[in-house]
Design a protein around this motif. Sequence first.
Motif, PDB file in Angstrom:
ATOM      1  N   ILE A  49      -3.181   8.599   1.338  1.00 45.75           N
ATOM      2  CA  ILE A  49      -3.867   9.802   0.881  1.00 45.75           C
ATOM      3  C   ILE A  49      -2.970  10.999   1.129  1.00 45.75           C
ATOM      4  CG2 ILE A  49      -6.254   9.006   1.154  1.00 45.75           C
ATOM      5  CD1 ILE A  49      -6.323  10.277   3.869  1.00 45.75           C
ATOM      6  N   ALA A  50      -3.219  12.062   0.388  1.00 47.46           N
ATOM      7  CA  ALA A  50      -2.432  13.284   0.528  1.00 47.46           C
ATOM      8  C   ALA A  50      -3.322  14.419   1.011  1.00 47.46           C
ATOM      9  CB  ALA A  50      -1.777  13.648  -0.804  1.00 47.46           C
ATOM     10  N   LYS A  70       1.685  16.476  13.457  1.00 44.14           N
ATOM     11  CA  LYS A  70       2.755  15.817  14.215  1.00 44.14           C
ATOM     12  C   LYS A  70       2.179  14.769  15.164  1.00 44.14           C
ATOM     13  CE  LYS A  70       6.238  18.236  15.805  1.00 44.14           C
ATOM     14  NZ  LYS A  70       7.089  19.149  16.642  1.00 44.14           N
ATOM     15  N   GLN A  71       1.070  15.089  15.790  1.00 39.10           N
ATOM     16  CA  GLN A  71       0.438  14.173  16.742  1.00 39.10           C
ATOM     17  C   GLN A  71       0.063  12.848  16.079  1.00 39.10           C
ATOM     18  OE1 GLN A  71      -2.965  15.873  18.733  1.00 39.10           O
ATOM     19  NE2 GLN A  71      -3.666  13.906  19.545  1.00 39.10           N
ATOM     20  N   TYR A  72      -0.370  12.908  14.815  1.00 39.28           N
ATOM     21  CA  TYR A  72      -0.810  11.697  14.126  1.00 39.28           C
ATOM     22  C   TYR A  72       0.213  11.210  13.088  1.00 39.28           C
ATOM     23  CZ  TYR A  72      -5.244  12.358  16.446  1.00 39.28           C
ATOM     24  OH  TYR A  72      -6.208  12.487  17.407  1.00 39.28           O
ATOM     25  N   HIS A  73       1.444  11.683  13.216  1.00 41.00           N
ATOM     26  CA  HIS A  73       2.535  11.238  12.330  1.00 41.00           C
ATOM     27  C   HIS A  73       2.122  11.374  10.864  1.00 41.00           C
ATOM     28  CE1 HIS A  73       4.321   9.676  15.996  1.00 41.00           C
ATOM     29  NE2 HIS A  73       3.203   9.011  16.236  1.00 41.00           N
ATOM     30  N   ALA A  74       1.476  12.474  10.559  1.00 38.88           N
ATOM     31  CA  ALA A  74       0.965  12.702   9.204  1.00 38.88           C
ATOM     32  C   ALA A  74       1.844  13.709   8.469  1.00 38.88           C
ATOM     33  CB  ALA A  74      -0.471  13.223   9.274  1.00 38.88           C
ATOM     34  N   LYS A  75       2.097  13.423   7.207  1.00 41.71           N
ATOM     35  CA  LYS A  75       2.798  14.356   6.341  1.00 41.71           C
ATOM     36  C   LYS A  75       1.787  14.984   5.393  1.00 41.71           C
ATOM     37  CE  LYS A  75       6.530  13.126   8.357  1.00 41.71           C
ATOM     38  NZ  LYS A  75       6.995  13.970   9.487  1.00 41.71           N
ATOM     39  N   LYS A 217     -11.111  15.561  14.186  1.00 41.99           N
ATOM     40  CA  LYS A 217     -11.963  14.380  14.011  1.00 41.99           C
ATOM     41  C   LYS A 217     -11.532  13.531  12.814  1.00 41.99           C
ATOM     42  CE  LYS A 217     -15.966  16.670  16.077  1.00 41.99           C
ATOM     43  NZ  LYS A 217     -17.409  17.014  15.947  1.00 41.99           N
ATOM     44  N   ILE A 218     -11.066  14.184  11.777  1.00 45.63           N
ATOM     45  CA  ILE A 218     -10.694  13.477  10.551  1.00 45.63           C
ATOM     46  C   ILE A 218      -9.451  12.616  10.748  1.00 45.63           C
ATOM     47  CG2 ILE A 218      -9.783  13.807   8.208  1.00 45.63           C
ATOM     48  CD1 ILE A 218     -11.602  16.323   8.049  1.00 45.63           C
ATOM     49  N   LEU A 219      -8.420  13.189  11.337  1.00 46.88           N
ATOM     50  CA  LEU A 219      -7.142  12.479  11.461  1.00 46.88           C
ATOM     51  C   LEU A 219      -7.248  11.179  12.252  1.00 46.88           C
ATOM     52  CD1 LEU A 219      -4.756  15.532  11.895  1.00 46.88           C
ATOM     53  CD2 LEU A 219      -4.778  13.933   9.984  1.00 46.88           C
ATOM     54  N   PRO A 220      -7.839  11.165  13.457  1.00 42.36           N
ATOM     55  CA  PRO A 220      -7.926   9.890  14.184  1.00 42.36           C
ATOM     56  C   PRO A 220      -8.796   8.856  13.489  1.00 42.36           C
ATOM     57  CG  PRO A 220      -9.151  11.622  15.334  1.00 42.36           C
ATOM     58  CD  PRO A 220      -8.356  12.285  14.265  1.00 42.36           C
ATOM     59  N   GLU A 221      -9.871   9.300  12.810  1.00 45.53           N
ATOM     60  CA  GLU A 221     -10.753   8.348  12.129  1.00 45.53           C
ATOM     61  C   GLU A 221     -10.050   7.692  10.942  1.00 45.53           C
ATOM     62  OE1 GLU A 221     -13.754   7.061  12.901  1.00 45.53           O
ATOM     63  OE2 GLU A 221     -13.382   8.109  14.792  1.00 45.53           O
ATOM     64  N   LEU A 222      -9.356   8.491  10.144  1.00 48.16           N
ATOM     65  CA  LEU A 222      -8.633   7.918   9.011  1.00 48.16           C
ATOM     66  C   LEU A 222      -7.481   7.050   9.495  1.00 48.16           C
ATOM     67  CD1 LEU A 222      -8.508  10.870   6.431  1.00 48.16           C
ATOM     68  CD2 LEU A 222      -9.999   8.868   6.446  1.00 48.16           C
ATOM     69  N   ASN A 223      -6.910   7.418  10.630  1.00 46.84           N
ATOM     70  CA  ASN A 223      -5.864   6.602  11.238  1.00 46.84           C
ATOM     71  C   ASN A 223      -6.406   5.218  11.592  1.00 46.84           C
ATOM     72  OD1 ASN A 223      -3.248   6.284  11.996  1.00 46.84           O
ATOM     73  ND2 ASN A 223      -3.302   7.721  13.702  1.00 46.84           N
ATOM     74  N   GLU A 228      -2.495   6.010   5.533  1.00 44.91           N
ATOM     75  CA  GLU A 228      -1.227   6.694   5.761  1.00 44.91           C
ATOM     76  C   GLU A 228      -1.289   8.052   5.069  1.00 44.91           C
ATOM     77  OE1 GLU A 228       3.558   6.192   4.800  1.00 44.91           O
ATOM     78  OE2 GLU A 228       2.132   4.650   4.161  1.00 44.91           O
ATOM     79  N   PHE A 229      -0.832   9.077   5.757  1.00 43.01           N
ATOM     80  CA  PHE A 229      -0.861  10.434   5.223  1.00 43.01           C
ATOM     81  C   PHE A 229       0.509  10.769   4.637  1.00 43.01           C
ATOM     82  CE2 PHE A 229      -3.573  10.135   9.003  1.00 43.01           C
ATOM     83  CZ  PHE A 229      -4.809  10.438   8.464  1.00 43.01           C
ATOM     84  N   VAL A 230       0.557  11.010   3.340  1.00 46.53           N
ATOM     85  CA  VAL A 230       1.831  11.244   2.657  1.00 46.53           C
ATOM     86  C   VAL A 230       1.773  12.560   1.888  1.00 46.53           C
ATOM     87  CG1 VAL A 230       2.260   8.768   2.432  1.00 46.53           C
ATOM     88  CG2 VAL A 230       1.130   9.996   0.564  1.00 46.53           C
ATOM     89  N   THR A 231       2.936  13.033   1.470  1.00 43.18           N
ATOM     90  CA  THR A 231       2.981  14.225   0.635  1.00 43.18           C
ATOM     91  C   THR A 231       2.513  13.867  -0.771  1.00 43.18           C
ATOM     92  OG1 THR A 231       5.242  13.855  -0.117  1.00 43.18           O
ATOM     93  CG2 THR A 231       4.954  15.077   1.958  1.00 43.18           C
ATOM     94  N   VAL A 232       2.176  14.873  -1.557  1.00 37.81           N
ATOM     95  CA  VAL A 232       1.750  14.620  -2.930  1.00 37.81           C
ATOM     96  C   VAL A 232       2.886  13.994  -3.738  1.00 37.81           C
ATOM     97  CG1 VAL A 232       1.019  15.689  -5.093  1.00 37.81           C
ATOM     98  CG2 VAL A 232      -0.012  16.425  -2.934  1.00 37.81           C
ATOM     99  N   SER A 233       4.102  14.462  -3.548  1.00 41.96           N
ATOM    100  CA  SER A 233       5.229  13.881  -4.278  1.00 41.96           C
ATOM    101  C   SER A 233       5.423  12.412  -3.923  1.00 41.96           C
ATOM    102  CB  SER A 233       6.517  14.666  -3.994  1.00 41.96           C
ATOM    103  OG  SER A 233       6.502  15.889  -4.698  1.00 41.96           O
ATOM    104  N   ASP A 234       5.254  12.066  -2.643  1.00 48.14           N
ATOM    105  CA  ASP A 234       5.352  10.662  -2.244  1.00 48.14           C
ATOM    106  C   ASP A 234       4.216   9.847  -2.858  1.00 48.14           C
ATOM    107  OD1 ASP A 234       7.663  10.972  -0.802  1.00 48.14           O
ATOM    108  OD2 ASP A 234       6.662  11.254   1.126  1.00 48.14           O
TER     109      ASP A 234
END
Length: 247
Positions: A49-50, A70-75, A217-223, A228-234
Amino acid sequence: MRSIKIMVAIMLLGLACNAEAWAAPRKNRDYYEARGEVVWEVPGKKKVIALTFDDGPDPKDTPYILDLLKQYHAKATFFVIGNKAGKHPNLLRREMEEGHEIANHTYTHHFFNRSFTAERIHNEIAKTQEIVYSVTGHKPSLFRPPGGMFDEAVLRVAKQEGLKTIMWSWHQDTRDWSRPGVGYIVNKVLKNVRNGDIILLHDYVSGQSQTVKALQKILPELNKLGYEFVTVSDLLSSAKNMVPSMK
């Protein structure tokens, strides 16, 4: 006899006009998606997801959001406003250095309407391109019109600037800009998440932002769900790579 011929001619003309109107493409989401001119989401089998953040950079909320990412290695992808980017170049550089994507959200965030000439639309977009390039050495490749408002003229100017127009998944409009409550923002994302979503958030809102607390709350749950959190271009690139070869 002459009157009958005139009536028949009028009827045929009316049918022809109706047929032409029916055959003309309706300029809705399906029309733009089929032409590849605007992207709302990129459905697929991969759990990617982006996250996108509009209206920054903001010296108050953007650093907190960057820390969480950065904490959740998300782009993520930051759709920046040019006049703010010029005032906060360090935040712009930090976004780039930490692997996020910087995209164009116009220079002043005025909604495009019929009063905007092509020249004014161009200035709004081009000035932001120049500012981002002067700070980071890279020009954005993505564009999002303020409020999601666009027409043929806006798309044409964006394309001339080498920009792809990006919207967001309709089921992922968190409305965090209106401060609807942390619980609302969290539930909007978690209860509607799908592969290939483009999620709309803001790193600047008027008043006390609820976005940072929602992200906690969102980041750890989706983790936990394996996203995986990616850029729109990715996200766009991964979709291209999944297209089977015709050879």
